[in-house]
Motif scaffolding. Structure first.
Motif, PDB file in Angstrom:
ATOM      1  N   PRO A  93       3.077  39.729 -51.628  1.00 61.58           N
ATOM      2  CA  PRO A  93       2.034  40.246 -52.527  1.00 61.58           C
ATOM      3  C   PRO A  93       2.407  41.638 -53.045  1.00 61.58           C
ATOM      4  N   ALA A  94       1.980  41.978 -54.259  1.00 63.50           N
ATOM      5  CA  ALA A  94       2.394  43.230 -54.916  1.00 63.50           C
ATOM      6  C   ALA A  94       2.419  44.396 -53.932  1.00 63.50           C
ATOM      7  N   TYR A  95       3.580  45.058 -53.850  1.00 64.30           N
ATOM      8  CA  TYR A  95       3.731  46.141 -52.873  1.00 64.30           C
ATOM      9  C   TYR A  95       4.431  47.325 -53.520  1.00 64.30           C
ATOM     10  N   ASP A  96       4.385  48.425 -52.835  1.00 63.18           N
ATOM     11  CA  ASP A  96       5.027  49.642 -53.260  1.00 63.18           C
ATOM     12  C   ASP A  96       6.547  49.434 -53.194  1.00 63.18           C
ATOM     13  N   THR A  97       7.179  49.247 -54.370  1.00 58.70           N
ATOM     14  CA  THR A  97       8.591  48.824 -54.349  1.00 58.70           C
ATOM     15  C   THR A  97       9.538  49.904 -53.813  1.00 58.70           C
ATOM     16  N   TRP A  98       9.056  51.144 -53.730  1.00 66.49           N
ATOM     17  CA  TRP A  98       9.882  52.161 -53.070  1.00 66.49           C
ATOM     18  C   TRP A  98      10.171  51.760 -51.608  1.00 66.49           C
ATOM     19  N   GLN A  99       9.306  50.891 -51.091  1.00 62.92           N
ATOM     20  CA  GLN A  99       9.429  50.515 -49.670  1.00 62.92           C
ATOM     21  C   GLN A  99      10.288  49.263 -49.472  1.00 62.92           C
ATOM     22  N   LYS A 111      12.224  48.347 -46.311  1.00 68.42           N
ATOM     23  CA  LYS A 111      11.590  47.863 -45.070  1.00 68.42           C
ATOM     24  C   LYS A 111      11.587  46.336 -44.991  1.00 68.42           C
ATOM     25  N   LEU A 112      12.013  45.702 -46.098  1.00 70.40           N
ATOM     26  CA  LEU A 112      12.127  44.236 -46.071  1.00 70.40           C
ATOM     27  C   LEU A 112      13.573  43.805 -45.916  1.00 70.40           C
ATOM     28  N   VAL A 141       3.894  40.348 -41.393  1.00 71.27           N
ATOM     29  CA  VAL A 141       2.493  40.806 -41.389  1.00 71.27           C
ATOM     30  C   VAL A 141       2.388  42.340 -41.338  1.00 71.27           C
ATOM     31  N   PRO A 142       3.134  43.034 -40.437  1.00 73.64           N
ATOM     32  CA  PRO A 142       3.014  44.506 -40.432  1.00 73.64           C
ATOM     33  C   PRO A 142       3.389  45.116 -41.784  1.00 73.64           C
ATOM     34  N   PHE A 143       4.458  44.627 -42.421  1.00 69.31           N
ATOM     35  CA  PHE A 143       4.830  45.152 -43.738  1.00 69.31           C
ATOM     36  C   PHE A 143       3.690  44.948 -44.728  1.00 69.31           C
ATOM     37  N   GLY A 188       9.857  43.277 -39.416  1.00 76.42           N
ATOM     38  CA  GLY A 188       8.901  43.454 -38.314  1.00 76.42           C
ATOM     39  C   GLY A 188       9.353  44.561 -37.374  1.00 76.42           C
ATOM     40  N   ILE A 189      10.655  44.606 -37.093  1.00 74.98           N
ATOM     41  CA  ILE A 189      11.170  45.637 -36.171  1.00 74.98           C
ATOM     42  C   ILE A 189      10.970  47.024 -36.788  1.00 74.98           C
ATOM     43  N   LYS A 190      11.178  47.106 -38.100  1.00 72.21           N
ATOM     44  CA  LYS A 190      11.034  48.409 -38.761  1.00 72.21           C
ATOM     45  C   LYS A 190       9.558  48.830 -38.852  1.00 72.21           C
ATOM     46  N   CYS A 191       8.672  47.872 -39.132  1.00 74.67           N
ATOM     47  CA  CYS A 191       7.288  48.247 -39.456  1.00 74.67           C
ATOM     48  C   CYS A 191       6.320  48.235 -38.267  1.00 74.67           C
ATOM     49  N   ALA A 192       6.534  47.346 -37.286  1.00 81.11           N
ATOM     50  CA  ALA A 192       5.570  47.296 -36.171  1.00 81.11           C
ATOM     51  C   ALA A 192       5.640  48.603 -35.388  1.00 81.11           C
TER      52      ALA A 192
END
Ligand code: ADP
Length: 471
Positions: free
Chosen positions: A180-186, A189-190, A140-142, A202-206
């Motif tokens: 869902p379509a996201y900034d693939t440079w990121q 973070k997945l 969810v945070p990502f 979640g650990i990276k983004c929250a």
């Protein structure tokens, strides 16, 4: 402050373990502190769903890879749990009996998270905090920060609580089009170790990460099923907040599941009556100390050591004790525990399966609770046991280390050991059996245990303080 908890399970709607207990109690206590805490979870088909009345509050749709899903959000009408409870239905994904354990869990929980984020993105205001729990909601945070459709949520503070880091929700990169379509440079973070790892994401983004006890937080830097380096790297935003227990649900004075209610004043007599019922039902001897185990029969709980430990204790400590086990999990352990019912008649019995009522009666009637866990992020069982005057016999790990002090130390009230081994378990059982003979000391320790307050009030406040640091 408005807090939205996103979780896969919530007591009493659907429960597979401790996460449900936390999700069913923490929001109630946060509301008690004057905040507005809500819970959103999948619409599992349980009795609770059928027994209660719901309003439809939102309908929407989204695509996930080549799937197209309609979803519906319903809300329980009466607020009977002490907070607003929302359930998400996604056609075909949650009309199942169990919470987890299906081949398409990755699809089910990714879809659940997309539906939740899509729903929040249509509110006409932003929630104060989105608090996600374990890997089932850790994407969810990502999504809020990086998916184009939801980027207006990027400024909403997010908190991830890890109830168990063993399970991480891994998905191959072949499923990347589920997000869902996201900034693939990121994409980094997945990713963790060349797979999509929702927990790592979640650990990276929250903005903040919590675990359910301080000791577990420390242990994760050395033992986190592959995420050790990430916990070390992100330690600046990680904190351990010990879970509480719901003192209203777990109260020996009012518990309707037990035979005889009792308080600290009449603990011995109260426990005796409940023990009598257990011993009658399971063919055990009321005069002997009764050891119980309640939980998932898995390696984390060191459940496969129980059969040998019980056998050794019965043979080497001259059968001076009884055992009663309740749980389900590893089929090999289940069948060994079943088999022992005929070889240790009068000393041991077990029930394989999940039984909330019996669990309450066992906490009330038993003398000792065994928890030889290899990993125990917090552990609720030992806190329930303390509340019912049942002495926890635990391995020194995670939350067990934070909540149980050995009776040999000043102010102590439990039994602790270091190794998840048959030898340490059997020796601890021996210590317990010897202690049990000292009736006066036992009564004193029971009273001491029951007077400990592990209620949610303090921990609920700690979460609020944590949210304030990121608002
Ligand atoms: P975990 O979440 O790792 O399974 P916890 O100690 O945090 O362990 O929480 C376990 C919860 O599940 C407790 O409320 C315990 O009483 C309950 N529980 C586990 N197994 C059973 C069972 N077979 N029958 C009834 N309750 C169970």
């Amino acid at each position: 402050m408005e807090i939205l908890h996103v979780t896969a399970e919530c007591y009493p709607y659907a429960k597979a373990g401790g996460l449900a207990d936390v999700a069913g109690a923490l929001p109630k206590y946060q509301n008690g502190l004057g905040h507005i805490a809500k819970v959103v979870m999948p619409m599992h088909r349980t009795k609770f769903l059928l027994d209660n009345k719901w309003d439809t509050v939102h309908k929407g749709s989204f695509t996930m890879g080549h799937y197209f899903f309609d979803y519906t959000i319903i809300k329980e009408q009466t607020n009977k749990l002490g907070f607003d409870l929302y359930a998400v239905d996604i056609f075909g994904l949650f009309n199942r009996e169990k919470v987890y354990g299906y081949d398409d869990d990755a699809e089910r929980y990714t879809a659940f998270q997309i539906a939740v984020v899509d729903w929040i993105s249509r509110w006409n205001h932003h929630p104060g905090v989105v608090h996600v729990h374990d890997h089932h909601s850790a994407l969810v945070p990502f999504m809020m920060q990086n998916c184009f459709a939801y980027r207006h949520l990027a400024s909403v503070p997010t908190v991830l609580t890890i109830h168990n880091a063993q399970y991480q929700g891994w998905m191959g990169w072949d499923k990347q089009n589920y997000i869902p379509a996201y900034d693939t440079w990121q994409w980094g973070k997945l990713d963790w170790n060349n797979t999509i790892n929702p927990l790592a994401s979640g650990i990276k983004c929250a903005l903040k990460v919590t675990t359910v006890s301080p000791s577990y937080m420390d242990e994760l830097k050395h033992n986190a099923n592959g995420l050790e380096a990430l916990f070390e790297y992100e330690k600046g935003k990680c904190t351990g907040i010990l879970n509480g227990i719901d003192n209203q649900v777990w109260d020996p004075q009012t518990d309707t599941y037990i035979l005889d209610n009792f308080s600290v004043k009449d603990v011995d007599a109260g426990k005796e009556l409940n023990k009598k019922k257990l011993c009658e039902d399971f063919g055990l001897d009321i005069k002997k100390p009764l050891f119980i185990f309640i939980g998932r029969l898995v390696g984390e709980k060191a459940a496969e050591l129980l059969p040998q430990s019980i056998n050794d204790a019965v043979y080497h400590i001259n059968g001076r004790m009884n055992f009663l086990l309740l749980g389900s999990g590893d089929p090999a352990v289940e069948s060994e525990l079943e088999r022992m019912r005929s070889s240790l008649v009068g000393f041991y019995n077990s029930q394989i399966g999940y039984n909330e009522k019996l669990a309450h009666l066992m906490y009330a009637g038993a003398d000792f609770l065994l928890m030889p866990s290899r990993v125990e992020p917090c552990g609720l069982n030992q806190m329930y046991a303390l509340r019912y005057g049942t002495m926890p016999v635990v391995r020194s790990t995670g939350g067990l280390k934070d909540t149980v002090i050995d009776f040999g130390e000043s102010g102590g009230y439990g039994i602790r050991f270091n190794q998840a081994s048959v030898g340490d378990i059997t020796y601890s059982i021996y210590r317990a059996v010897e202690l049990y003979e000292d009736k006066k000391r036992m009564t004193l320790l029971r009273k001491r245990m029951m007077e400990i307050d592990n209620g949610w009030e303090v921990s609920a406040g700690r979460y609020i303080d944590l949210y304030r640091t990121i608002l």
